[in-house]
Scaffold this active site. Structure first.
Site: not given
Ligand SMILES: CC(C)(COP(=O)(O)OP(=O)(O)OC[C@H]1O[C@@H](n2cnc3c(N)ncnc32)[C@H](O)[C@@H]1OP(=O)(O)O)[C@@H](O)C(=O)NCCC(=O)NCCS
Length: 326
Positions: A113, A253, A283
């Site tokens: 990215c 980004h 993304n």
């Molecule tokens: C992935 C992301 C959106 C998750 O958001 P978050 O607020 O951190 O959520 P969590 O990982 O704490 O998950 C919370 C809950 O949602 C659930 N969950 C994950 N994806 C889900 C989805 N698509 N729909 C519903 N629930 C979901 C998880 O299983 C978790 O459940 P649990 O608490 O029962 O275990 C966030 O961590 C993120 O954006 N990270 C960076 C990713 C990124 O930018 N990657 C590319 C890099 S270039």
């Protein structure tokens, strides 16, 4: 001083729109969850006949047209991608053939990215050193072909797209790419990876498949991104001798609206000077920043002379930022 001036922009995304609602039928998710946690409403998803090079070629042709440069005048094509058509030849060579850039060299830059940030630095450095005069810089990715569509924690995040910038040598002007910082921390490699299809787990032969698609530790990447975005921005501004107040447009980004807002807050840049389109494209990895620059310019939010700050982060881990006088 010779600088690398942006003289034309292009972009291309697949026509197929996949909404959050549509994803509800694939995995256990909801429009509300995706929107709240990421800011994404919909993304573009490539069809079977579309590839990274097919999107890149359309974006490249538009950037050439807008800058009125003939393909034969190009001397280098730099493509930031980690989802090229195939491991080799490079996607940049496929673009070179596709646009008829018979006098150009071609290389891919693998910085996920941050691929566009790195690619623009490569091209602008070649121009500043006198090695090149007319460079085409493309960021493109097609991660929807690499995600595991049964993994709700990753498949909702990504979309496909390409953006291209024509960059040309300009003598003694104050416009162009002013500064780039490129940073990496390979100890975090495991936090986002697609391990299949390389020399570790070849696609043919006695392959052990460690995963069905890309794997990501979302919370770890989130923590990294929040710090990395702000750090790279402060560093590039500092090294170029500017402050955040002087930035006319911030084009970060587009991975997650909350990550963008945390960087925005740290820099103290108001909403009207932050470009956001993650709601429409998700993304798009290497495509994200050049698509943002394209849309900002085409909608009149980016004008000649504006100071533009871009920043990216991704698998590697890598991160970086460009400061550009548009
Ligand atoms: C992935 C992301 C959106 C998750 O958001 P978050 O607020 O951190 O959520 P969590 O990982 O704490 O998950 C919370 C809950 O949602 C659930 N969950 C994950 N994806 C889900 C989805 N698509 N729909 C519903 N629930 C979901 C998880 O299983 C978790 O459940 P649990 O608490 O029962 O275990 C966030 O961590 C993120 O954006 N990270 C960076 C990713 C990124 O930018 N990657 C590319 C890099 S270039």
């Amino acid at each position: 001083m010779r600088r690398a001036l942006v003289t034309g922009v292009g972009m291309q995304v697949p026509s197929r729109i996949v909404t959050n609602k549509e994803l509800e039928s694939l995995v256990d998710t909801s429009d509300e969850w995706i929107l709240q946690r990421t800011g994404i409403r919909e993304r573009r998803v490539a069809g079977p006949d579309e590839t990274a090079s097919s999107l890149a070629i359309v974006a490249a042709k538009e950037a050439l047209d807008r800058s009125q440069v003939h393909p034969e005048e190009l001397d280098i094509i730099v493509v930031g991608t980690v989802t090229g058509d195939m491991p080799f030849p490079s996607t940049s060579c496929l673009v070179q053939a596709g646009i008829g850039a018979v006098n150009a060299g071609a290389m891919d830059v693998g910085a996920a990215c941050a691929g566009f940030i790195y690619s623009l630095c490569v091209a602008s450095s070649l121009i500043e050193s006198g090695q090149s005069r007319n460079a085409l810089v493309i960021g493109v990715d097609m991660l929807t072909k690499f995600v595991d569509w049964t993994d709700r924690s990753t498949c909702v995040l990504f979309g496909d797209g390409a953006g291209a910038l024509m960059v040309q040598a300009s003598e003694n002007g104050d416009r162009g790419v002013l500064k780039t910082v490129m940073l990496a921390d390979g100890t975090g490699a495991r936090h986002i990876e697609y391990p299949v299809g390389g020399s570790k787990y070849p696609a043919s032969g006695e392959q052990r498949t460690p995963a069905k698609g890309l794997t990501m530790n979302g919370s770890e990447v989130y923590r990294f991104a929040v710090t990395a975005m702000g750090d790279a921005c402060c560093r590039v501004l500092d090294e170029a001798g500017y402050s955040a107040e002087e930035v006319d447009l911030f084009v970060p980004h587009q991975a997650n609206l909350r990550i963008i807002q945390s960087a925005q807050k740290r820099l103290g840049i108001p909403d009207e000077r932050v470009f956001v389109n993650v709601d429409r494209f998700g993304n798009t990895s290497g495509g994200s920043i050049p698509i943002g620059l394209y849309e900002a310019e085409r909608s009149g939010r980016l004008k000649p002379g504006d100071l533009v700050l871009t920043v990216g982060f991704g698998a590697g881990l890598v991160w970086g930022a460009n400061l550009i006088r548009w």
